[in-house]
Write a protein that holds these residues in place. Structure first.
Motif, short mmCIF file in Angstrom:
data_model
loop_
_atom_site.label_atom_id
_atom_site.label_comp_id
_atom_site.label_asym_id
_atom_site.label_seq_id
_atom_site.Cartn_x
_atom_site.Cartn_y
_atom_site.Cartn_z
N MET A 175 53.70 72.31 14.76
CA MET A 175 52.48 72.11 13.97
C MET A 175 51.37 72.82 14.74
SD MET A 175 53.46 70.35 11.41
CE MET A 175 52.03 69.62 10.64
N ASN B 17 47.89 74.11 15.82
CA ASN B 17 46.46 73.75 15.69
C ASN B 17 45.62 75.00 15.88
OD1 ASN B 17 46.12 70.57 15.67
ND2 ASN B 17 47.93 71.12 16.86
N GLU C 92 55.83 75.14 25.00
CA GLU C 92 56.49 74.50 23.85
C GLU C 92 57.42 75.53 23.19
OE1 GLU C 92 53.61 73.10 21.03
OE2 GLU C 92 54.93 71.52 20.27
N1 LIG Z 1 50.97 72.92 18.48
C1 LIG Z 1 50.24 73.91 19.00
N2 LIG Z 1 49.17 74.40 18.34
C2 LIG Z 1 48.42 75.39 18.87
N3 LIG Z 1 48.68 75.95 20.04
C3 LIG Z 1 49.74 75.50 20.74
N4 LIG Z 1 50.23 75.85 21.93
C4 LIG Z 1 51.30 75.08 22.18
N5 LIG Z 1 51.54 74.23 21.18
C5 LIG Z 1 50.56 74.47 20.26
#
Ligand SMILES: Nc1ncnc2[nH]cnc12
Ligand SMILES: O=P(O)(O)OC[C@H]1O[C@H](OP(=O)(O)OP(=O)(O)O)[C@H](O)[C@@H]1O
Length: 209
Positions: free
Chosen positions: A76, A78, A152
């Protein structure tokens, strides 16, 4: 047609980001501002829990676009670029960092590439601190120290010029977001490697929960 391609991605989710300016107190000290907790300001204030929500947080949260499955299925994303298009909200976000750190004798704001470069310099100028870019590998021309970390969605590395932080400097590490925490902890390790600096960490804390 002049052949300009506009790449359309999946639609933004109706989910809103939950936002706070989250900080962690100084390393190795007690009783410092920030309280040593990464989550102290993260959750929206609940009725009766003694924490007053800053009214600016709602506007900041509303301005962050949540894009599902970017850059990989299940993420998701952001997207703060939507917030940057709204100068009043962008200013609110910077102001909240500045209000937190002004008058604390902060010598340096270390911004994490790339999104920490968006917020960091404005905060540094407002509190009268130097700005130190923590860069992705191979970008800095001088002598550097490096720290590799897990993301991530992949791995990466941060580098900093040796000597940018001087012993005893109080440093705030600034970024937009913590997901796994890998990037922020790499930044802390980098600063710890080089100096006896005292650190605060701060980010525009975003979660989609
Ligand atoms: N969920 C996320 N949204 C935006 N930037 C990120 N960087 C790592 N995870 C993210
Ligand atoms: O907590 P983590 O799991 O480490 O993830 C958070 C990091 O990921 C994003 O940056 P990214 O590495 O995507 O680079 P960018 O700022 O260049 O887009 C974000 O700006 C943080 O720096």
């Amino acid at each position: 047609s002049r052949g300009r391609k506009i790449k359309r991605r999946s639609k933004a989710s109706s989910e809103r980001a939950s936002v706070g300016i989250t900080g962690m107190g100084e390393q190795g000290t007690s009783g410092s501002e920030g309280g040593g907790s990464m989550v102290e300001a993260q959750a929206p204030a609940k009725k009766g829990d003694g924490r007053a929500a800053d009214p600016r947080l709602q506007g900041i949260s509303d301005a962050i676009r949540v894009v599902p499955h970017f850059p990989k299925p299940g993420i998701m994303f952001n997207d703060i670029t939507a917030l940057l298009l709204r100068p009043g909200v962008f200013k609110d976000a910077v102001d909240m960092f500045v209000e937190r750190y002004r008058g604390m004798g902060i010598a340096a704001v270390a911004g994490i590439e790339a999104r920490g470069f968006i917020f960091g310099p404005a905060i540094a100028l407002a509190i009268g601190a130097k700005f130190i870019p923590l860069r992705k590998p191979g970008k800095l021309p001088g002598e550097v120290i490096s720290e590799t970390y897990t993301l991530e969605y992949g791995t990466d590395c941060l580098e900093m010029h040796v000597g940018a932080v001087e012993p005893g400097d109080r440093v705030v590490v600034v970024d937009d977001l913590v997901a796994t925490g890998g990037t922020l902890s790499a930044a802390i390790k980098l600063l710890e490697k080089d100096t006896s600096s005292i650190m605060q960490c701060s980010h525009l804390s975003i979660s989609t929960a």
